[in-house]
Design a protein around this motif. Structure first.
Motif, mmCIF file in Angstrom:
data_model
loop_
_atom_site.group_PDB
_atom_site.id
_atom_site.type_symbol
_atom_site.label_atom_id
_atom_site.label_comp_id
_atom_site.label_asym_id
_atom_site.label_seq_id
_atom_site.Cartn_x
_atom_site.Cartn_y
_atom_site.Cartn_z
ATOM 1 N N ILE A 271 -0.762 4.584 -3.118
ATOM 2 C CA ILE A 271 0.460 4.749 -3.489
ATOM 3 C C ILE A 271 1.088 3.923 -4.766
ATOM 4 N N GLY A 272 1.359 4.474 -5.698
ATOM 5 C CA GLY A 272 1.816 3.824 -6.946
ATOM 6 C C GLY A 272 3.242 3.273 -6.640
ATOM 7 N N MET A 273 3.685 2.036 -6.516
ATOM 8 C CA MET A 273 4.935 1.832 -6.191
ATOM 9 C C MET A 273 6.154 1.523 -7.258
ATOM 10 N N GLY A 274 5.754 1.763 -8.617
ATOM 11 C CA GLY A 274 6.591 1.371 -9.827
ATOM 12 C C GLY A 274 6.569 0.025 -9.828
ATOM 13 N N MET A 275 7.849 -0.583 -10.143
ATOM 14 C CA MET A 275 8.076 -1.920 -10.080
ATOM 15 C C MET A 275 8.347 -2.534 -8.980
ATOM 16 N N GLY A 276 8.502 -1.658 -7.673
ATOM 17 C CA GLY A 276 8.721 -2.009 -6.541
ATOM 18 C C GLY A 276 9.765 -1.674 -5.668
ATOM 19 N N SER A 277 10.906 -1.100 -6.342
ATOM 20 C CA SER A 277 11.973 -0.407 -5.843
ATOM 21 C C SER A 277 11.627 0.795 -5.288
ATOM 22 N N LEU A 278 12.218 1.156 -4.101
ATOM 23 C CA LEU A 278 11.958 2.381 -3.322
ATOM 24 C C LEU A 278 12.376 3.693 -4.120
ATOM 25 N N LYS A 279 13.501 3.276 -4.952
ATOM 26 C CA LYS A 279 14.292 4.569 -5.776
ATOM 27 C C LYS A 279 13.307 5.037 -6.622
ATOM 28 N N LEU A 302 5.251 -5.086 -0.070
ATOM 29 C CA LEU A 302 5.587 -4.791 1.514
ATOM 30 C C LEU A 302 6.892 -5.096 2.034
ATOM 31 N N GLU A 303 7.523 -6.089 1.376
ATOM 32 C CA GLU A 303 8.919 -6.641 1.753
ATOM 33 C C GLU A 303 9.775 -5.521 1.369
ATOM 34 N N GLY A 304 9.680 -4.496 0.793
ATOM 35 C CA GLY A 304 10.597 -3.423 0.292
ATOM 36 C C GLY A 304 10.670 -2.289 0.925
ATOM 37 N N ILE A 305 9.484 -2.350 2.088
ATOM 38 C CA ILE A 305 9.438 -1.066 2.948
ATOM 39 C C ILE A 305 10.246 -1.129 4.262
ATOM 40 N N PRO A 306 11.122 -0.217 4.266
ATOM 41 C CA PRO A 306 12.248 -0.209 5.208
ATOM 42 C C PRO A 306 11.690 0.273 6.731
ATOM 43 N N TRP A 307 10.514 0.969 6.855
ATOM 44 C CA TRP A 307 10.271 1.675 7.797
ATOM 45 C C TRP A 307 9.584 0.792 8.863
ATOM 46 N N GLN A 308 9.571 1.075 10.028
ATOM 47 C CA GLN A 308 8.953 0.229 11.155
ATOM 48 C C GLN A 308 7.508 0.548 11.169
ATOM 49 N N LYS A 309 6.734 -0.262 10.334
ATOM 50 C CA LYS A 309 5.401 0.145 10.408
ATOM 51 C C LYS A 309 4.378 -1.060 10.411
ATOM 52 N N GLU A 310 3.150 -0.933 10.935
ATOM 53 C CA GLU A 310 2.592 -2.238 11.015
ATOM 54 C C GLU A 310 2.110 -2.556 9.298
ATOM 55 N N LYS A 311 2.334 -3.852 9.121
ATOM 56 C CA LYS A 311 2.196 -4.222 7.515
ATOM 57 C C LYS A 311 1.095 -5.250 7.390
ATOM 58 N N ILE A 312 0.067 -5.102 6.586
ATOM 59 C CA ILE A 312 -0.920 -5.899 6.291
ATOM 60 C C ILE A 312 -1.135 -6.448 4.874
ATOM 61 N N PRO A 313 -0.637 -7.729 4.770
ATOM 62 C CA PRO A 313 -0.781 -8.310 3.369
ATOM 63 C C PRO A 313 -1.760 -8.712 2.729
ATOM 64 N N TYR A 314 -2.758 -7.579 2.579
ATOM 65 C CA TYR A 314 -4.037 -7.609 1.616
ATOM 66 C C TYR A 314 -3.972 -6.924 0.519
ATOM 67 N N TYR A 315 -4.819 -7.362 -0.614
ATOM 68 C CA TYR A 315 -4.604 -6.805 -1.721
ATOM 69 C C TYR A 315 -5.963 -6.858 -2.304
ATOM 70 N N ALA A 440 12.252 -8.101 -23.582
ATOM 71 C CA ALA A 440 11.597 -8.491 -22.254
ATOM 72 C C ALA A 440 12.056 -7.859 -20.975
ATOM 73 N N GLY A 441 11.721 -7.253 -20.202
ATOM 74 C CA GLY A 441 12.313 -6.748 -19.033
ATOM 75 C C GLY A 441 12.015 -7.660 -17.856
ATOM 76 N N TYR A 442 13.229 -8.190 -17.276
ATOM 77 C CA TYR A 442 12.848 -8.975 -16.004
ATOM 78 C C TYR A 442 13.136 -8.514 -14.701
ATOM 79 N N GLN A 443 12.231 -8.620 -13.916
ATOM 80 C CA GLN A 443 12.646 -8.027 -12.548
ATOM 81 C C GLN A 443 13.093 -6.621 -12.564
ATOM 82 N N LEU A 444 12.207 -5.644 -13.298
ATOM 83 C CA LEU A 444 12.658 -4.319 -13.509
ATOM 84 C C LEU A 444 12.813 -3.768 -12.333
ATOM 85 N N SER A 445 13.740 -3.025 -12.154
ATOM 86 C CA SER A 445 14.274 -1.913 -11.013
ATOM 87 C C SER A 445 14.738 -2.678 -9.746
ATOM 88 N N TYR A 446 14.691 -4.013 -9.981
ATOM 89 C CA TYR A 446 15.484 -4.763 -8.685
ATOM 90 C C TYR A 446 16.762 -5.223 -9.049
#
Length: 676
Positions: A271-279, A302-315, A440-446
């Motif tokens: 999943i390409g998340m863009g800058m991070g915002s779900l919108k 992962l912090e921006g995912i609102p659904w109740q899911k198992e979330k694993i912080p690996y990259y 410069a774009g700072y924290q884009l989409s947030y």
């Protein structure tokens, strides 16, 4: 073989029917409503599937059961359809057919939040609504409308979201809900859609069932949180018991003798998340996230995912692949910032997964869902195009930023953080490029997004840590030369010997460098060969080996003036100084300090297929090299002599003055010895 009877109308039921049919097991799926039938539409034409639509009483269910030849009954109905589940169980009394209740996990992570209240029944929720003010949005369906509409003080405040079917709308009218109070829409509903409805109808209180991620519960919660709307949740009425997806599949495996869980490949979604915002998610990517059993990615994403899911912080692939191999889940989503095809870790992970599946270590299929890159997003914010721009990344990698800015009017730059922004400012000031404009774009989409207009000097004052991407604009950009060939005057030289321009250019041509080459410049002198080669491509790694202090300092100065992050100075004498360096693909030897034999021996050990070019001025050096070539496995040897004469003014005339002749010897090492 006997078939499986599924009471469906849910995503879980549809998924089960698909797995069974694809494994050659016939099944009948019973759905109560038109909407339930629509859920099954994606399986239309699947061999072995029969769909029956219509409500049934317990007695009708019993008759239906006796008319078929069923191996088991799976109850995959909605968690709030408790009456239906009870009827199914009653209809099976004394049949001897196994009953499997597929229970949805609806546990909520939001019960601790201040704006959320939980109630055991619709009646309790309706009573509590009497104590509230403002408009109410009911998203609990049409069946229990009477519980709310019978209370006079609530009726005029109600807005009900129901399916756009005749049955649902008829129930609204029967309960006195008419006109603008009816929102007849079919989901799924995104966070943005829910938020828009809350604002449009000035909703003060949202009523929802605790129906889990499949029921759109978490999108409602997130939208309400953004809109500061009170949420009243009717708890899942289903008691203890029931089976998970995997447990139902395991029981069916025992009954059918088919390995359903083994046959079903893990579906992995990049999943390409863009800058991070779900919108900024595509609708398709959002659906894959909702369907996933677990989600893997960097903590920020992962912090921006609102659904109740198992979330694993690996990259990293080395962490992700072992987890996938051990997981019992069948639908995985792996998150990547920006776009999956743009400076993304998706490519390396895909190759690693491909190797793993080919070797039989993992049964999986990978699908990729792109996102919006930070460059595209920033360009839109700046109302500019990016197709003609140079795009450079120094996020976890080296690149020749200065060269890109010198040669392009627009350069988009991906950076790692505020330290990189300050380094860019310092680099431009040192190079005398104060006129370069920086957006410069700072924290884009947030929520804290900023678009900053900066000078190189102002970059040095930045302190806010976070995510940056920038556009550097140089109105004085020089046209990029398509050939190498810097004049001698372009190098700082001092009293250090330097390979002359014409000899240098022929020598570089003889090297035949490739895009990902690793070049040693042995006896680098001023670094003129190293600089010329490093400027050809950011993908080339150049190591300038030099033992003399004055020469080494000049190499550093020449490297800095061209901003060459892909050129590394190695202080020391070859061959000892070559220890610890990556194996070379190409080597230029401009000076050996009498160690030619030892240098060539070490180079052959490092890469027996390397391309070598040697410059020699004396006949003794030529003799030494040609003699060594007779004892070493080499091929395609070539020796040329080049002599340059330059015109010099003498009064009103120009006379040619000859430079010393230079010999250029070139060859390849080979494992197989000389060609015959």
């Amino acid at each position: 073989m006997k078939q499986i009877l599924i009471y469906s109308g849910t995503t879980e039921g549809r998924r089960l029917a698909e797995v069974l049919c694809r494994n050659g097991i016939r099944c009948t799926a019973c759905v109560a409503t038109e909407y339930g039938e629509m859920v099954m539409e994606r399986l239309e034409g699947l061999e072995g599937l029969t769909v029956r639509q219509g409500r049934m009483t317990a007695m009708e269910m019993k008759d239906f059961l006796t008319q078929g030849d069923y191996l088991a009954v799976v109850d995959a109905t909605h968690p709030f359809a408790t009456v239906v589940s009870e009827n199914i169980r009653d209809s099976m009394a004394g049949s001897g057919i196994p009953y499997l209740r597929l229970k949805r996990d609806t546990k909520s992570m939001f019960s601790h939040e201040k704006n959320i209240s939980c109630y055991p029944t619709s009646q309790a929720c309706a009573e509590a609504l009497k104590e509230t003010a403002g408009n109410i949005l009911l998203t609990t369906g049409s069946k229990e409308l009477a519980v709310y509409s019978r209370i006079a003080e609530l009726k005029g405040r109600l807005y009900v979201r129901v399916l756009p079917g005749l049955e649902s709308i008829s129930l609204c009218y029967e309960n006195g809900i008419t006109g603008k109070q009816i929102i007849a829409m079919q989901g799924p509903f995104s966070v943005e859609m829910n938020e828009a409805i809350l604002k449009q109808f000035d909703i003060s209180c949202l009523v929802t069932k605790e129906s889990g991620s499949t029921g759109g519960f978490f999108e409602k919660i997130q939208a309400a949180g953004k809109n500061r709307t009170k949420v009243m949740v009717i708890g899942n009425p289903e008691g203890a018991g029931g089976l998970t997806d995997n447990e139902v599949y395991t029981e069916l495996e025992k009954l059918t003798g088919k390995a359903l869980l083994e046959e079903e490949k893990m579906q992995i979604s990049f999943i390409g998340m863009g800058m991070g915002s779900l919108k900024l998610l595509t609708r398709e990517a959002e659906e894959k996230l909702k369907e996933a059993d677990f989600i893997i990615g960097a903590r920020r994403l992962l912090e921006g995912i609102p659904w109740q899911k198992e979330k694993i912080p690996y990259y990293l692939a080395q962490d992700i692949i072992p987890y996938l191999k051990e997981s019992k889940g069948k639908r995985a989503a792996i998150l990547f910032s920006g776009d999956t095809g743009f400076y993304s870790g998706a490519e390396k992970l895909y190759e690693a997964l491909k190797n793993e599946t080919e070797e039989g270590g993992l049964r999986a299929e990978v699908s990729i869902y792109p996102g919006i890159s930070s460059v595209a997003y920033l360009a839109a914010r700046l109302h500019t195009s990016w197709q003609e721009a140079e795009i450079v990344s120094i996020h976890g990698r080296a690149a020749n930023v200065l060269e890109a800015v010198r040669e392009n009017k627009k350069t988009f730059l991906l950076v790692s953080g505020v330290a990189d922004m300050r380094a860019i400012g310092n680099m431009l000031l040192t190079a005398g490029m104060e006129e370069v404009g920086i957006s410069a774009g700072y924290q884009l989409s947030y929520p804290e997004e900023k678009i900053l207009t900066l000078t190189p000097g102002e970059c040095l004052t930045l302190e806010e840590e976070g995510l940056y991407v920038c556009l550097l604009e140089n109105e004085r950009a020089e046209r990029r030369r398509l050939t190498h060939g810097l004049p001698d005057e372009a190098f700082l030289r001092g009293k250090v010997p330097m390979t002359k321009e014409e000899v240098r250019e022929v020598s570089v041509c003889k090297l035949g460098l490739t895009k990902e080459a690793v070049l040693y410049d042995v006896g680098s002198g001023t670094g003129s060969i190293a600089v010329e080669c490093a400027r050809l491509s950011d993908g080339i790694q150049v190591f300038a080996i030099e033992k003399k202090k004055e020469a080494a300092e000049l190499i550093e100065e020449n490297r800095s003036q061209y901003g060459l992050s892909n050129l590394t100075l190695v202080r020391g004498e070859a061959p000892e100084a070559l220890n610890g360096l990556p194996a070379p693909t190409h080597v230029f030897i401009g000076g050996s300090s009498g160690n030619m034999k030892e240098i060539l021996a070490v180079l052959y050990q490092k890469n027996p297929k390397a391309r070598i070019v040697v410059n020699a001025i004396t006949l003794e050096t030529v003799g030494e090299v040609t003699g060594l070539l007779k004892t070493m496995p080499v091929e395609k040897e070539e020796v040329i002599q080049i002599q340059v004469s330059r015109a010099k003014a003498a009064g009103g005339y120009h006379l040619m003055q000859a430079e010393n002749p230079v010999y250029i010897l070139s060859f390849f090492f080979t494992k197989d010895g000389k060609d015959e």
